[in-house]
Design a protein around this motif. Structure first.
Motif, PDB file in Angstrom:
ATOM      1  N   TYR A   1     -72.405 -41.238   1.939  1.00 45.92           N
ATOM      2  CA  TYR A   1     -73.448 -42.144   2.282  1.00 45.92           C
ATOM      3  C   TYR A   1     -74.579 -42.219   1.033  1.00 45.92           C
ATOM      4  N   VAL A   2     -74.840 -40.986   0.572  1.00 45.14           N
ATOM      5  CA  VAL A   2     -76.000 -41.184  -0.575  1.00 45.14           C
ATOM      6  C   VAL A   2     -75.349 -41.822  -1.733  1.00 45.14           C
ATOM      7  N   ARG A   3     -74.087 -41.843  -1.963  1.00 47.75           N
ATOM      8  CA  ARG A   3     -73.348 -42.936  -3.069  1.00 47.75           C
ATOM      9  C   ARG A   3     -73.220 -43.939  -2.724  1.00 47.75           C
ATOM     10  N   SER A   4     -73.063 -44.396  -1.290  1.00 47.53           N
ATOM     11  CA  SER A   4     -73.166 -45.818  -1.120  1.00 47.53           C
ATOM     12  C   SER A   4     -74.630 -46.536  -1.339  1.00 47.53           C
ATOM     13  N   ILE A   5     -75.541 -45.667  -0.750  1.00 46.89           N
ATOM     14  CA  ILE A   5     -77.032 -46.229  -0.884  1.00 46.89           C
ATOM     15  C   ILE A   5     -77.229 -46.469  -2.382  1.00 46.89           C
ATOM     16  N   LYS A   6     -76.855 -45.787  -3.382  1.00 46.38           N
ATOM     17  CA  LYS A   6     -77.130 -45.912  -4.703  1.00 46.38           C
ATOM     18  C   LYS A   6     -76.286 -47.164  -5.299  1.00 46.38           C
ATOM     19  N   GLU A   7     -75.053 -47.258  -4.601  1.00 42.13           N
ATOM     20  CA  GLU A   7     -74.289 -48.532  -4.954  1.00 42.13           C
ATOM     21  C   GLU A   7     -74.914 -49.865  -4.435  1.00 42.13           C
TER      22      GLU A   7
END
Length: 265
Positions: free
Chosen positions: A126-132
């Motif tokens: 989820y953190v990765r998807s936010i950054k993306e």
């Protein structure tokens, strides 16, 4: 079912799986049920900003319920957008910091992270998807609590501190566990079911004419609340235990088969 229905679709595990497209049969089913006069809503635990336009909203929906029932829109009209209060934030943030809990504050316009705890995230998609998805909307938690505009919290707690966090947070918050130490949390009284109820009251939709479609634990309350609760074949057992009907897997035409089964398409 021939009466006009309002159908509420969860996102992750229901409309799509992260990194994969929405099935063509799902897109076709949603188009067809709307052509037939029914209403289609996204109903997600995600905050509004994290519901992707290209992958999800471009499919075509009448409205959106987000942040576990704290935000809703119908067409271009925002029906409600509730935020955590200063008192609630003042109560919970010290608990999360004291327990080395990684937390994300999720709002309609921005998502906030704590610089000291963000590194505790372990393989957090989820953190990765936010950054993306919205790197420009991913901000450090402001020192002044009044500058925080957030609906809910996602947390990853050290396993040995989970009981402490649960106990200390319970005054204002309900924790919904996805895994033994990963949870989403919002103020008491806000759920997907509550969001559906409130939207239906505003739009004049009878509860018996609602259908909820989901796949996991954070869908259970809306599955129970709706006139009909449908769970994807790929859903969790706890979701299936609360279903009126279990359809096929998401990529085995699950949405199409369910809508067809109930005569919406």
């Amino acid at each position: 079912m021939t009466e006009k229905k309002a159908v509420f679709f969860d996102v992750d595990g229901t409309l799509f799986l992260q990194g994969n497209p929405v099935p063509e049969s799902t897109v076709a089913a949603i188009h067809k049920l709307r052509e037939n006069g029914h209403l289609a809503f996204v109903c997600s635990g995600r905050s509004r900003i994290m519901i992707p336009e290209k992958e999800i909203l471009s499919v075509g929906f009448d409205g959106v319920i987000a942040a576990c029932g704290m935000y809703a829109s119908f067409g271009e009209r925002v029906l409600f957008d509730e935020e955590m209060t200063e008192e609630q934030l003042t109560d919970i943030l010290p608990v999360l910091k004291d327990t080395d809990t990684m937390y994300i504050l999720e709002g309609t316009e921005y998502i906030y992270y704590d610089e000291q705890t963000i590194h505790y995230a372990i393989d957090d998609w989820y953190v990765r998807s936010i950054k993306e998805m919205v790197p420009e909307r991913f901000r450090v938690v402001p020192e002044n609590i009044r500058e925080i505009h957030a609906n809910k919290i996602s947390i990853q707690v050290p396993r040995e501190r989970m009981e402490e966090v649960t106990e200390r947070a319970k005054r204002h918050y309900s924790l919904l566990l996805h895994e033994e130490n990963i949870a989403e949390s919002g103020p008491h009284g806000y759920t997907k079911a509550g969001g559906i109820k409130r939207v239906c009251e505003i739009l004049g939709v009878d509860r018996k004419d609602t259908i909820a479609v989901g796949d996991s634990i954070n869908d259970v309350e809306m599955l129970r609340y709706a006139g009909v609760g449908i769970v994807m074949g790929n859903g969790t057992q706890v979701a299936k235990d609360n279903a009126d009907y279990i359809t096929t897997d998401i990529y085995e035409d699950g949405i199409w088969n369910a809508m067809e089964h109930f005569g919406l398409i």
